[in-house]
Write a protein that holds these residues in place. Structure first.
Motif, short mmCIF file in Angstrom:
data_model
loop_
_atom_site.label_atom_id
_atom_site.label_comp_id
_atom_site.label_asym_id
_atom_site.label_seq_id
_atom_site.Cartn_x
_atom_site.Cartn_y
_atom_site.Cartn_z
N ALA A 64 -5.24 1.85 6.44
CA ALA A 64 -6.16 2.23 5.53
C ALA A 64 -5.31 0.83 4.26
O ALA A 64 -4.00 1.84 4.02
N PRO A 65 -5.62 0.93 3.25
CA PRO A 65 -4.38 0.11 2.26
C PRO A 65 -4.24 1.54 1.30
O PRO A 65 -4.74 1.67 1.55
N GLY A 66 -2.89 0.38 1.35
CA GLY A 66 -2.46 1.29 -0.10
C GLY A 66 -1.25 2.26 0.16
O GLY A 66 -0.21 3.28 -0.11
N CYS A 67 -0.87 1.73 1.52
CA CYS A 67 -0.06 2.76 2.10
C CYS A 67 1.23 2.74 1.24
O CYS A 67 1.71 1.16 1.45
N SER A 68 2.23 3.41 1.27
CA SER A 68 3.79 3.42 0.46
C SER A 68 4.67 4.35 1.33
O SER A 68 4.29 5.21 2.04
N ALA A 80 10.14 -6.29 6.33
CA ALA A 80 9.55 -7.38 8.03
C ALA A 80 8.14 -6.66 8.93
O ALA A 80 7.68 -7.09 9.48
N ASP A 81 7.77 -5.12 7.62
CA ASP A 81 7.20 -4.00 8.40
C ASP A 81 5.82 -4.77 7.35
O ASP A 81 4.68 -4.05 7.57
N GLY A 82 5.82 -5.73 6.58
CA GLY A 82 4.57 -6.36 5.88
C GLY A 82 4.97 -4.69 4.52
O GLY A 82 3.75 -4.94 4.20
N PHE A 83 6.18 -4.81 4.31
CA PHE A 83 6.34 -3.85 3.01
C PHE A 83 6.58 -4.78 2.06
O PHE A 83 7.57 -5.69 2.45
#
Length: 234
Positions: A64-68, A80-83
């Protein structure tokens, strides 16, 4: 002190999530939430400088969007994990041996006790941002480790400042310090810290801040420490 600060902050994040019916999990080196957390709150908080990316990311919902992720020790590289890095801040620590700041005479600080008062506090804290309405739920008032403080003027009729206090075994965490008038941010810090010293004497205060709030806290005896980093899924 950073480990105690990180644990205290994770406990506050957990309290906020539990108020929303989202229980988190405390592991040896990270706190994580399998469900998306409320706005402004991370899905994971590292509790040890040795926490790995896998220990953090495997316990959270990345669909889901918004992961932090809040990297308390600034050790992880999640690019490298898309953050991407959302922001950096610095831990603060106010020793218990310091004298309490002077609380402004024209502002009265007290705990918020009712759901209605909490809703009014949130309105002042958010500046009327409707996207944050209902973030601070009444369930927080029943959490024995959490105290929402409000500073009022004009005989208690006007909210001018506030903060959240999170109590741990060895430290008092202070967060969400605000002033309705940004020019009075240092007065908000002095009032908050003076109230904390009165209610919970002899316990060091911790938290994290950046920008103007970090400067205001520093002028009230809070010592800036190492940096932390918050990562947001891009």
């Amino acid at each position: 002190m950073i480990a105690a600060s990180a644990r205290n902050n994770a406990e506050w994040c957990d309290a906020m999530c539990r108020a929303h019916g989202i229980p988190g999990v405390f592991g040896e080196r990270a706190w994580t939430s399998e469900q998306r957390t409320p706005p402004l709150y991370p899905d994971a908080v590292t509790l040890s400088p040795y926490a790995t990316a896998r220990e953090v990311l495997d316990g959270i919902d990345r669909t889901a969007p918004g992961c932090s992720v809040k990297d308390s020790f600034g050790r992880l590289d999640l690019s490298a994990d898309g953050f991407d890095v959302l922001f950096e801040a610095r831990w603060i620590h106010r020793p218990a041996t310091l004298a309490a700041p002077v609380t402004p005479d024209d502002v009265t600080w007290r705990p918020v006790r009712t759901a209605g008062s909490l809703a009014a506090w949130e309105e002042a804290w958010s500046g009327g941002d409707e996207s944050l309405a209902g973030l601070f739920r009444a369930e927080l008032l029943a959490d024995r480790a959490t105290t929402v403080l409000v500073g009022t003027a004009d005989g208690g009729t006007r909210t001018v400042a506030g903060a959240v206090v999170s109590r741990s075994d060895s430290v008092i965490g202070v967060s969400n310090v605000f002033s309705v008038d940004d020019a009075d941010l240092e007065r908000a810090w002095s009032g908050c810290l003076g109230t904390v010293a009165r209610f919970w004497p002899g316990i060091p205060v911790v938290g994290y801040e950046h920008g103007d709030s970090l400067e205001a806290a520093s002028r009230q005896g809070c010592v800036p420490g190492p940096a932390l980093r918050v990562w947001l899924a891009s």
